[in-house]
Scaffold this active site. Structure first.
Site, PDB file in Angstrom:
ATOM      1  N   SER A   1     -12.177   3.445  -1.104  1.00  0.00           N
ATOM      2  CA  SER A   1     -11.819   4.579  -1.961  1.00  0.00           C
ATOM      3  C   SER A   1     -11.443   4.138  -3.366  1.00  0.00           C
ATOM      4  O   SER A   1     -11.435   4.954  -4.286  1.00  0.00           O
ATOM      5  CB  SER A   1     -10.673   5.381  -1.337  1.00  0.00           C
ATOM      6  OG  SER A   1      -9.536   4.567  -1.162  1.00  0.00           O
TER       7      SER A   1
ATOM      8  N   ASP B   1       0.843  -1.193   0.000  1.00  0.00           N
ATOM      9  CA  ASP B   1       0.000   0.000   0.000  1.00  0.00           C
ATOM     10  C   ASP B   1       0.882   1.249   0.000  1.00  0.00           C
ATOM     11  O   ASP B   1       1.890   1.319   0.695  1.00  0.00           O
ATOM     12  CB  ASP B   1      -0.916  -0.017   1.238  1.00  0.00           C
ATOM     13  CG  ASP B   1      -2.089   0.933   1.098  1.00  0.00           C
ATOM     14  OD1 ASP B   1      -3.230   0.457   0.981  1.00  0.00           O
ATOM     15  OD2 ASP B   1      -1.869   2.173   1.088  1.00  0.00           O
ATOM     16  N   ILE B   2       0.465   2.248  -0.775  1.00  0.00           N
ATOM     17  CA  ILE B   2       1.239   3.488  -0.895  1.00  0.00           C
ATOM     18  C   ILE B   2       1.196   4.311   0.394  1.00  0.00           C
ATOM     19  O   ILE B   2       2.066   5.144   0.627  1.00  0.00           O
ATOM     20  CB  ILE B   2       0.712   4.313  -2.107  1.00  0.00           C
ATOM     21  CG1 ILE B   2       1.760   5.259  -2.635  1.00  0.00           C
ATOM     22  CG2 ILE B   2      -0.575   5.046  -1.766  1.00  0.00           C
ATOM     23  CD1 ILE B   2       1.407   5.859  -3.999  1.00  0.00           C
TER      24      ILE B   2
ATOM     25  N   HIS C   1      -6.897  -5.718   2.181  1.00  0.00           N
ATOM     26  CA  HIS C   1      -5.752  -5.167   2.911  1.00  0.00           C
ATOM     27  C   HIS C   1      -5.212  -6.276   3.815  1.00  0.00           C
ATOM     28  O   HIS C   1      -5.996  -6.953   4.506  1.00  0.00           O
ATOM     29  CB  HIS C   1      -6.195  -4.022   3.827  1.00  0.00           C
ATOM     30  CG  HIS C   1      -6.749  -2.822   3.133  1.00  0.00           C
ATOM     31  ND1 HIS C   1      -6.005  -1.671   2.938  1.00  0.00           N
ATOM     32  CD2 HIS C   1      -7.975  -2.560   2.625  1.00  0.00           C
ATOM     33  CE1 HIS C   1      -6.749  -0.767   2.337  1.00  0.00           C
ATOM     34  NE2 HIS C   1      -7.960  -1.273   2.135  1.00  0.00           N
TER      35      HIS C   1
ATOM     36  N   ASN D   1     -12.867  -3.118   2.618  1.00  0.00           N
ATOM     37  CA  ASN D   1     -13.881  -2.085   2.796  1.00  0.00           C
ATOM     38  C   ASN D   1     -14.847  -2.131   1.619  1.00  0.00           C
ATOM     39  O   ASN D   1     -14.429  -2.235   0.463  1.00  0.00           O
ATOM     40  CB  ASN D   1     -13.215  -0.712   2.886  1.00  0.00           C
ATOM     41  CG  ASN D   1     -12.300  -0.596   4.089  1.00  0.00           C
ATOM     42  OD1 ASN D   1     -12.637  -1.065   5.169  1.00  0.00           O
ATOM     43  ND2 ASN D   1     -11.132   0.009   3.897  1.00  0.00           N
TER      44      ASN D   1
ATOM     45  N   HIS E   1     -10.297  -5.401  -3.235  1.00  0.00           N
ATOM     46  CA  HIS E   1      -8.943  -5.577  -2.675  1.00  0.00           C
ATOM     47  C   HIS E   1      -9.045  -5.975  -1.219  1.00  0.00           C
ATOM     48  O   HIS E   1      -9.958  -5.572  -0.505  1.00  0.00           O
ATOM     49  CB  HIS E   1      -8.096  -4.314  -2.827  1.00  0.00           C
ATOM     50  CG  HIS E   1      -8.739  -3.051  -2.331  1.00  0.00           C
ATOM     51  ND1 HIS E   1      -9.713  -2.388  -3.047  1.00  0.00           N
ATOM     52  CD2 HIS E   1      -8.550  -2.334  -1.205  1.00  0.00           C
ATOM     53  CE1 HIS E   1     -10.094  -1.313  -2.384  1.00  0.00           C
ATOM     54  NE2 HIS E   1      -9.418  -1.252  -1.240  1.00  0.00           N
TER      55      HIS E   1
HETATM   56  P1  5GP Z   1      -9.670   1.436   0.323  1.00  0.00           P
HETATM   57  O1  5GP Z   1      -9.645   2.840   0.880  1.00  0.00           O
HETATM   58  O2  5GP Z   1     -10.456   1.395  -0.968  1.00  0.00           O
HETATM   59  O3  5GP Z   1     -10.110   0.393   1.301  1.00  0.00           O
HETATM   60  O4  5GP Z   1      -8.184   1.063   0.012  1.00  0.00           O
HETATM   61  C1  5GP Z   1      -7.497   1.587  -1.079  1.00  0.00           C
HETATM   62  C2  5GP Z   1      -6.036   1.567  -0.724  1.00  0.00           C
HETATM   63  O5  5GP Z   1      -5.286   1.804  -1.896  1.00  0.00           O
HETATM   64  C3  5GP Z   1      -5.623   2.654   0.285  1.00  0.00           C
HETATM   65  O6  5GP Z   1      -5.074   2.042   1.449  1.00  0.00           O
HETATM   66  C4  5GP Z   1      -4.588   3.482  -0.488  1.00  0.00           C
HETATM   67  O7  5GP Z   1      -3.516   3.918   0.316  1.00  0.00           O
HETATM   68  C5  5GP Z   1      -4.150   2.536  -1.572  1.00  0.00           C
HETATM   69  N1  5GP Z   1      -3.734   3.201  -2.787  1.00  0.00           N
HETATM   70  C6  5GP Z   1      -4.370   4.212  -3.433  1.00  0.00           C
HETATM   71  N2  5GP Z   1      -3.700   4.568  -4.532  1.00  0.00           N
HETATM   72  C7  5GP Z   1      -2.599   3.759  -4.584  1.00  0.00           C
HETATM   73  C8  5GP Z   1      -1.512   3.649  -5.501  1.00  0.00           C
HETATM   74  O8  5GP Z   1      -1.406   4.358  -6.504  1.00  0.00           O
HETATM   75  N3  5GP Z   1      -0.576   2.707  -5.231  1.00  0.00           N
HETATM   76  C9  5GP Z   1      -0.633   1.911  -4.118  1.00  0.00           C
HETATM   77  N4  5GP Z   1       0.358   1.032  -3.936  1.00  0.00           N
HETATM   78  N5  5GP Z   1      -1.659   1.970  -3.236  1.00  0.00           N
HETATM   79  C10 5GP Z   1      -2.619   2.898  -3.474  1.00  0.00           C
END
Ligand code: 5GP
Ligand code: ZN
Length: 112
Positions: free
Chosen positions: A93, A30-31, A100, A85, A98
């Site tokens: 988001s 994760d970034i 985590h 999520n 995905h």
């Molecule tokens: P969500 O918020 O949908 O549960 O998780 C999306 C995840 O994707 C977040 O933890 C966010 O930090 C990660 N993320 C968003 N954009 C990027 C990206 O460009 N590269 C990587 N490696 N992770 C990303």
């Protein structure tokens, strides 16, 4: 899906730090890590969220959990949390399914 961030990561159009890859899924760090170990595992097939898992695409979810078990062992992480999520209120988001995988620190319950 052409406008999906994670589909672009799978295709290599956006760089990522790969943890694992096979024909069905891709795992990458994760970034914005929320724990010392924080990587994401995604199906290569575009599925918007776990709410779109059905009898015809569910096999990849079971496969992803075998990958999580294998990769965490390789990383030496024996206690971890798997989170997906679903929907905006839950904090999703990126609308490509995905999981985590978070580890390396104490976790609290209930989650925020
Ligand atoms: P969500 O918020 O949908 O549960 O998780 C999306 C995840 O994707 C977040 O933890 C966010 O930090 C990660 N993320 C968003 N954009 C990027 C990206 O460009 N590269 C990587 N490696 N992770 C990303
Ligand atoms: Zn996608």
């Amino acid at each position: 899906m052409s406008d999906c961030l994670f589909c672009k990561i799978i295709k290599g159009e956006i760089p990522s730090s790969k943890v694992y890859e096979d024909e069905l899924c891709y795992a990458f760090y994760d970034i914005d890590p929320q724990a010392p170990v924080h990587f994401l595992v995604i199906p290569k097939e575009h599925i918007a969220s776990a709410a779109d898992v059905n009898e015809s695409n569910a096999a990849v979810v079971a496969h992803i959990f075998t990958v999580i078990a294998k990769v965490t062992k390789q990383l030496g992480v024996d206690s971890y949390r798997v989170v997906s999520n679903i929907g905006l209120q839950a904090g999703q988001s990126v609308f490509h399914l995905h999981f985590h995988v978070l580890g390396g620190r104490d976790m609290t319950w209930p989650p925020g």
